[in-house]
Write a protein that holds these residues in place. Structure first.
Motif, PDB file in Angstrom:
ATOM      1  N   MET B 349      -6.306  -4.001   9.288  1.00 59.36           N
ATOM      2  CA  MET B 349      -5.623  -3.806   8.040  1.00 59.36           C
ATOM      3  C   MET B 349      -4.233  -4.694   7.597  1.00 59.36           C
ATOM      4  O   MET B 349      -4.117  -4.933   6.803  1.00 59.36           O
ATOM      5  CB  MET B 349      -5.085  -2.484   7.798  1.00 59.36           C
ATOM      6  CG  MET B 349      -6.178  -1.441   7.772  1.00 59.36           C
ATOM      7  SD  MET B 349      -7.277  -1.525   6.357  1.00 59.36           S
ATOM      8  CE  MET B 349      -6.206  -1.066   5.069  1.00 59.36           C
ATOM      9  N   SER B 350      -3.765  -5.394   8.675  1.00 54.58           N
ATOM     10  CA  SER B 350      -2.448  -6.200   8.370  1.00 54.58           C
ATOM     11  C   SER B 350      -2.954  -7.600   8.229  1.00 54.58           C
ATOM     12  O   SER B 350      -2.189  -8.452   8.016  1.00 54.58           O
ATOM     13  CB  SER B 350      -1.491  -6.175   9.540  1.00 54.58           C
ATOM     14  OG  SER B 350      -1.238  -4.914   9.741  1.00 54.58           O
ATOM     15  N   GLY B 351      -4.291  -8.016   8.357  1.00 55.07           N
ATOM     16  CA  GLY B 351      -4.864  -9.374   8.355  1.00 55.07           C
ATOM     17  C   GLY B 351      -4.570 -10.303   9.468  1.00 55.07           C
ATOM     18  O   GLY B 351      -4.911 -11.378   9.239  1.00 55.07           O
ATOM     19  N   PHE B 356      -5.612 -12.148   4.332  1.00 55.63           N
ATOM     20  CA  PHE B 356      -5.871 -11.729   2.968  1.00 55.63           C
ATOM     21  C   PHE B 356      -6.419 -12.534   2.035  1.00 55.63           C
ATOM     22  O   PHE B 356      -6.758 -12.176   0.896  1.00 55.63           O
ATOM     23  CB  PHE B 356      -4.487 -10.909   2.716  1.00 55.63           C
ATOM     24  CG  PHE B 356      -4.333  -9.625   3.233  1.00 55.63           C
ATOM     25  CD1 PHE B 356      -4.662  -9.165   4.520  1.00 55.63           C
ATOM     26  CD2 PHE B 356      -3.539  -8.718   2.501  1.00 55.63           C
ATOM     27  CE1 PHE B 356      -4.319  -8.028   4.818  1.00 55.63           C
ATOM     28  CE2 PHE B 356      -3.424  -7.266   2.968  1.00 55.63           C
ATOM     29  CZ  PHE B 356      -3.767  -6.858   4.306  1.00 55.63           C
ATOM     30  N   LEU B 369      -8.552  -2.229   0.458  1.00 57.04           N
ATOM     31  CA  LEU B 369      -7.622  -2.011  -0.610  1.00 57.04           C
ATOM     32  C   LEU B 369      -7.165  -0.635  -0.619  1.00 57.04           C
ATOM     33  O   LEU B 369      -6.095  -0.458  -1.360  1.00 57.04           O
ATOM     34  CB  LEU B 369      -8.181  -2.370  -1.842  1.00 57.04           C
ATOM     35  CG  LEU B 369      -8.596  -4.024  -2.143  1.00 57.04           C
ATOM     36  CD1 LEU B 369      -9.080  -3.733  -3.538  1.00 57.04           C
ATOM     37  CD2 LEU B 369      -7.406  -4.697  -1.891  1.00 57.04           C
ATOM     38  N   MET B 380       0.132  -3.591   7.665  1.00 56.65           N
ATOM     39  CA  MET B 380      -0.292  -2.643   6.535  1.00 56.65           C
ATOM     40  C   MET B 380      -1.081  -1.620   7.229  1.00 56.65           C
ATOM     41  O   MET B 380      -1.760  -1.734   8.550  1.00 56.65           O
ATOM     42  CB  MET B 380      -1.209  -3.299   5.566  1.00 56.65           C
ATOM     43  CG  MET B 380      -0.475  -4.516   4.947  1.00 56.65           C
ATOM     44  SD  MET B 380       0.735  -4.062   3.886  1.00 56.65           S
ATOM     45  CE  MET B 380       0.141  -3.496   2.591  1.00 56.65           C
ATOM     46  N   ASN B 446      -2.432 -10.007  -6.587  1.00 53.50           N
ATOM     47  CA  ASN B 446      -1.746  -8.812  -6.622  1.00 53.50           C
ATOM     48  C   ASN B 446      -2.415  -7.518  -5.800  1.00 53.50           C
ATOM     49  O   ASN B 446      -1.817  -6.879  -5.293  1.00 53.50           O
ATOM     50  CB  ASN B 446      -1.292  -8.427  -7.901  1.00 53.50           C
ATOM     51  CG  ASN B 446      -0.199  -7.262  -8.109  1.00 53.50           C
ATOM     52  OD1 ASN B 446       0.782  -7.380  -7.310  1.00 53.50           O
ATOM     53  ND2 ASN B 446      -0.475  -6.240  -8.974  1.00 53.50           N
ATOM     54  N   ASP B 447      -3.688  -7.375  -5.888  1.00 48.68           N
ATOM     55  CA  ASP B 447      -4.514  -6.427  -5.505  1.00 48.68           C
ATOM     56  C   ASP B 447      -4.089  -6.446  -3.758  1.00 48.68           C
ATOM     57  O   ASP B 447      -4.248  -5.669  -3.095  1.00 48.68           O
ATOM     58  CB  ASP B 447      -5.597  -6.358  -5.696  1.00 48.68           C
ATOM     59  CG  ASP B 447      -5.921  -5.660  -7.085  1.00 48.68           C
ATOM     60  OD1 ASP B 447      -4.874  -5.315  -7.489  1.00 48.68           O
ATOM     61  OD2 ASP B 447      -7.159  -5.324  -7.500  1.00 48.68           O
ATOM     62  N   ILE B 449      -1.470  -7.901  -2.366  1.00 53.23           N
ATOM     63  CA  ILE B 449      -0.129  -7.650  -2.226  1.00 53.23           C
ATOM     64  C   ILE B 449       0.442  -9.188  -1.787  1.00 53.23           C
ATOM     65  O   ILE B 449       1.160  -9.514  -0.905  1.00 53.23           O
ATOM     66  CB  ILE B 449       0.494  -6.968  -1.100  1.00 53.23           C
ATOM     67  CG1 ILE B 449      -0.208  -5.584  -0.883  1.00 53.23           C
ATOM     68  CG2 ILE B 449       1.851  -6.462  -1.197  1.00 53.23           C
ATOM     69  CD1 ILE B 449      -0.086  -4.393  -1.663  1.00 53.23           C
ATOM     70  N   ALA B 450      -0.172 -10.129  -2.451  1.00 58.70           N
ATOM     71  CA  ALA B 450       0.196 -11.485  -2.200  1.00 58.70           C
ATOM     72  C   ALA B 450       0.545 -12.273  -3.542  1.00 58.70           C
ATOM     73  O   ALA B 450       0.439 -13.335  -3.588  1.00 58.70           O
ATOM     74  CB  ALA B 450      -1.076 -12.329  -1.849  1.00 58.70           C
ATOM     75  N   ASP B 453      -0.694 -15.851  -4.975  1.00 57.09           N
ATOM     76  CA  ASP B 453      -1.301 -16.444  -3.841  1.00 57.09           C
ATOM     77  C   ASP B 453      -2.963 -16.276  -4.221  1.00 57.09           C
ATOM     78  O   ASP B 453      -3.261 -15.177  -4.513  1.00 57.09           O
ATOM     79  CB  ASP B 453      -1.237 -16.079  -2.511  1.00 57.09           C
ATOM     80  CG  ASP B 453       0.478 -16.606  -1.942  1.00 57.09           C
ATOM     81  OD1 ASP B 453       1.055 -17.262  -2.948  1.00 57.09           O
ATOM     82  OD2 ASP B 453       0.761 -16.311  -1.001  1.00 57.09           O
ATOM     83  N   VAL B 472      -0.650 -17.248   2.912  1.00 58.78           N
ATOM     84  CA  VAL B 472      -0.149 -16.972   4.243  1.00 58.78           C
ATOM     85  C   VAL B 472      -1.154 -16.335   5.185  1.00 58.78           C
ATOM     86  O   VAL B 472      -1.985 -15.528   4.713  1.00 58.78           O
ATOM     87  CB  VAL B 472       1.048 -15.654   4.302  1.00 58.78           C
ATOM     88  CG1 VAL B 472       1.627 -15.040   5.470  1.00 58.78           C
ATOM     89  CG2 VAL B 472       1.902 -16.062   2.980  1.00 58.78           C
ATOM     90  N   GLN B 474      -1.960 -14.364   8.089  1.00 61.00           N
ATOM     91  CA  GLN B 474      -0.958 -13.347   8.849  1.00 61.00           C
ATOM     92  C   GLN B 474      -1.264 -13.474  10.382  1.00 61.00           C
ATOM     93  O   GLN B 474      -2.472 -13.751  10.682  1.00 61.00           O
ATOM     94  CB  GLN B 474      -1.227 -12.004   8.288  1.00 61.00           C
ATOM     95  CG  GLN B 474      -0.947 -11.628   6.738  1.00 61.00           C
ATOM     96  CD  GLN B 474      -1.811 -12.247   5.741  1.00 61.00           C
ATOM     97  OE1 GLN B 474      -2.976 -12.630   5.889  1.00 61.00           O
ATOM     98  NE2 GLN B 474      -1.308 -11.953   4.410  1.00 61.00           N
ATOM     99  N   VAL B 475      -0.328 -12.784  11.134  1.00 57.31           N
ATOM    100  CA  VAL B 475      -0.767 -12.422  12.566  1.00 57.31           C
ATOM    101  C   VAL B 475      -0.623 -11.217  12.825  1.00 57.31           C
ATOM    102  O   VAL B 475      -0.075 -10.339  12.058  1.00 57.31           O
ATOM    103  CB  VAL B 475       0.300 -13.159  13.447  1.00 57.31           C
ATOM    104  CG1 VAL B 475       0.204 -14.867  13.119  1.00 57.31           C
ATOM    105  CG2 VAL B 475       1.711 -12.851  12.919  1.00 57.31           C
TER     106      VAL B 475
END
Lengths: 224, 520
Positions: B349-351, B356, B369, B380, B446-447, B449-450, B453, B472, B474-475
């Motif tokens: 969920m956090s990518g 993302f 989502l 997330m 936006n969907d 949360i970016a 981007d 980005v 993510q880690v």
């Protein structure tokens, strides 16, 4: 007139409800505030800035001057007011796909509410009862609700890191800096202008800009 | 499956990605109608060779798999030219009526992707009446000689119209020459056929599975809609084919009479040029800095490893990838397919595994989502039971994807060769499905949360230095790492043409050919 300002859309919907049912709706609103778990779906829809439901009695409509004719209202009304990011379709569709039960609960006793599924009758119900926004202003046209929250996270975390990092060694600083970035990894999106909501809205905007440029040129000419 | 579709009424390309059924080569041809009566006669002749979605078999009474297939679709002007009445025409979707070029600002076809840079055939479309693209015909074949056979047959039919139907010129070919057709074919690697495109990624794995397609039943896991119990169910037919109930429990908007629209659908044709040189240079530059190395970085762009398509959520790092590869090598075909498609983002969920902004997460977010902020900074988590169904925000945004790569990469350091993908996407609602995904998920974030981007591979990354594009990567929130930030992402993919088409059912095709469409 525009329902759009920056990345936000303003939606006002006023729907009639029989006064004795309105009390039940008030009870439901009260319960929703008391037990916010019921609003999880709404909160998860991150495109929403704000949403509010209010019951208006027939006597509570504004009467601003003596000259304003008194209207004769037969119902109590439910005012739904929301600001969200994206298009009307996107918002209404997200609502019906994600939380159809919640919508039905809030609107159930409203006159001729068709239920949120199937979609087309629900679309028509909202469109028919929607009041267009006459004036709408956004101080931060590049910011969606998520961007505002993200910016606040970045500011808080960065200020904190600045305070905490004054005496750190290089290695400690690097580890702390990585932790800072990791903690903000969902807050670093770039803010640029909004995607075009619809071609119609885009064309209206373009005409307005053109008009403003012409006016400015004209004013400049007069002064010169 | 509760209901089997009328396979002899639906065109074959709607239900089959031919590449996967043993047709490695294709040719797309476009026509302009100069005379409505001759146009209808042409459509009538073509309709007799159109390939339907019928099941194939070698047994008695079964229909043999053909050596080549033919499918047909119409742009809006074609329907007008062929005499479809106004009362029917007004029922088509506004986007289809407007056409792709008119929707460029919604689609983000700007800068090098803007219509003035498209292939000549697309430039003159909807500018000069005699160069309007009316009819699309696709030929797919099992061998190159069968493709030539099909093309010769088609040219013969065009000849018979005596100028009533004209083949349009204007597709850029391998050496910059202008051709009267667009060819495409699978990419060969060391003499072996692959399912790859020119950047080296395996393509088309997660094509949606929906109700009523008999040959897709085994492919359901990971390709249908994610259910609350963790299982997969086929999507509603009406998401992809008109005249059937959709995910909102109603019939999608469609023109009348029902016979004109039922079992038909909309097709989005896009020719996408791939800037191979830019891609290789950018991957090289950041691959040398990225902690997991170049191949992991390439996987982060898309969400799958390049060599075998292993999803990052199942093989997030080199060690997990080695294990995946060993299992994959030992697996039978069915298990292999399941390993590639059957996954969720529930454990990512956090990518930290699949970013993302990775291609597959943006194109098809599955149930991801349904998310809120997690307990740790940078995390997330699933917002359990928030939505009516986990895929609530995804199930109405799916697209069937057809098409093949075109051209050949002769020099991997250059962008200006002839190489890319011809992609054809099918959906019941161009605005709600294709345009939404393209605008909101590919070119905006936006969907996810970016903010603004974009999706890394397909995004219309700005060529303006003042508005650079970044992503980005993510880690894991409980690791010690920092997210990797991809700066100044160049535009890897450019649009070179496209249009919206209507793919009629066989019934509708015959009605159009006979000039008997009447919604009265």
């Amino acid at each position: 007139m525009s329902n759009i300002a920056g990345k936000a859309y303003a939606m006002n919907v006023i729907t009639p409800i029989k006064s004795y049912w309105a009390w039940i709706n008030k009870l439901i609103f009260w319960a929703a505030i008391k037990f916010p778990g019921a609003l999880t779906g709404l909160i998860t829809l991150s495109l929403i800035h704000y949403a509010r439901w209010v019951i208006l009695k027939d006597s509570e409509f504004p009467h601003l001057a003596k000259e304003q004719p008194k209207e004769k209202l037969h119902y109590t009304y439910m005012l739904f007011f929301s600001n969200f990011n994206g298009s009307w379709d996107q918002y209404v569709d997200s609502f019906t796909f994600a939380i159809p039960g919640g919508l039905d609960l809030f609107w159930k006793w409203n006159i001729r509410y068709p239920k949120s599924v199937t979609l087309t009758p629900f679309h028509k119900y909202i469109r028919y009862n929607q009041i267009e926004t006459i004036h709408y202003y956004s101080a931060y046209p590049l910011a969606a609700a998520n961007d505002v929250k993200a910016a606040k996270q970045v500011k808080t975390a960065l200020t904190q890191f600045h305070q905490d990092s004054q005496t750190l060694s290089d290695d400690e600083f690097m580890a702390g800096y990585k932790t800072l970035l990791r903690g903000l990894q969902h807050d670093l999106g770039d803010m640029y202008p909004t995607p075009i909501v619809t071609m119609a809205a885009y064309e209206v905007q373009e005409r307005k800009y053109k008009h403003e440029r012409e006016q400015a040129a004209l004013a400049g000419g007069e002064n010169g | 499956m509760t209901q089997k579709l009328e396979l002899t009424d639906i065109q074959g390309n709607v239900l089959r990605a031919y590449g996967r059924f043993g047709y490695p080569v294709a040719r797309y041809v476009f026509f302009n109608i100069r005379d409505d009566r001759k146009g209808r006669a042409f459509v009538d002749a073509i309709s007799k060779r159109v390939t339907t979605a019928v099941e194939w078999g070698d047994g008695p009474g079964q229909i043999k798999q053909p050596d080549w297939t033919l499918n047909i679709a119409f742009a809006y002007q074609a329907l007008k030219e062929l005499g479809v009445p106004r009362s029917s025409l007004i029922g088509f979707s506004p986007e289809f009526i407007s056409g792709m070029k008119d929707r460029r600002d919604i689609l983000g076809d700007d800068g090098p992707s803007s219509p003035e840079h498209w292939d000549p055939i697309w430039c003159s479309n909807r500018v000069e009446r005699d160069k309007d693209i009316h009819i699309f015909i696709s030929l797919n074949a099992r061998l190159p000689q069968f493709l030539l056979e099909a093309y010769q047959w088609l040219l013969g039919e065009v000849d018979k119209t005596g100028g009533g139907v004209v083949q349009l010129d204007g597709h850029r070919g391998d050496n910059g020459e202008i051709l009267p057709y667009q060819d495409s074919h699978i990419v060969m690697e060391n003499g072996q056929p692959t399912a790859k495109e020119h950047f080296g990624y395996t393509d088309g794995i997660s094509d949606p599975v929906f109700e009523g397609v008999p040959y897709d039943e085994a492919r359901l896991p990971g390709r249908g809609k994610q259910m609350p119990n963790g299982k997969w169910a086929p999507l509603a037919t009406g998401e992809f084919i008109l005249g059937h109930v959709d995910e909102a429990h109603e019939y999608p908007p469609a023109p009348e009479p029902v016979l004109l629209s039922r079992n038909g659908t909309y097709m989005i044709y896009r020719k996408l040029h791939e800037n191979v040189g830019t891609f290789e240079a950018y991957l090289e530059e950041h691959g040398s800095k990225f902690p997991g190395g170049k191949e992991l970085l390439a996987a982060k762009f898309v969400g799958r490893w390049r060599d075998n398509g292993a999803p990052l959520v199942s093989a997030p790092d080199t060690a997990a990838k080695a294990k995946f590869d060993a299992d994959f090598a030992a697996a039978d075909a069915k298990t292999k397919d399941k390993m590639l498609s059957d996954f969720t983002y529930d454990n990512d969920m956090s990518g930290g595994k699949c970013p993302f902004s990775a291609h597959i997460r943006r194109i098809n977010p599955r149930a991801s989502l349904e998310m809120v902020r997690g307990d740790k900074p940078g995390a997330m988590k699933i917002s359990t039971d928030a939505f009516d169904t986990p895929g609530a925000l995804t199930n109405r945004r799916r697209l069937l994807r057809r098409g093949l790569p075109y051209g050949e990469v002769k020099d991997r350091t250059r962008d200006d060769g002839n190489h890319g993908i011809v992609i054809m996407m099918l959906n019941a609602d161009i605005n709600r499905q294709f345009e939404f995904v393209q605008q909101q998920w590919v070119n905006y974030g936006n969907d996810f949360i970016a903010a603004n981007d974009k999706e890394i591979i397909l995004g219309n990354h700005s060529v303006d230095d003042k508005l650079p594009s970044k992503a980005v990567l993510q880690v894991e929130p409980d690791s010690n790492e920092a997210p990797y930030i991809l700066p100044k992402i160049p535009r890897f993919v450019e649009t070179r043409g496209g249009e919206y088409f209507f793919v009629p059912s066989m019934t509708a095709l015959r009605m159009i050919a006979k000039g008997v469409v009447d919604p009265t």
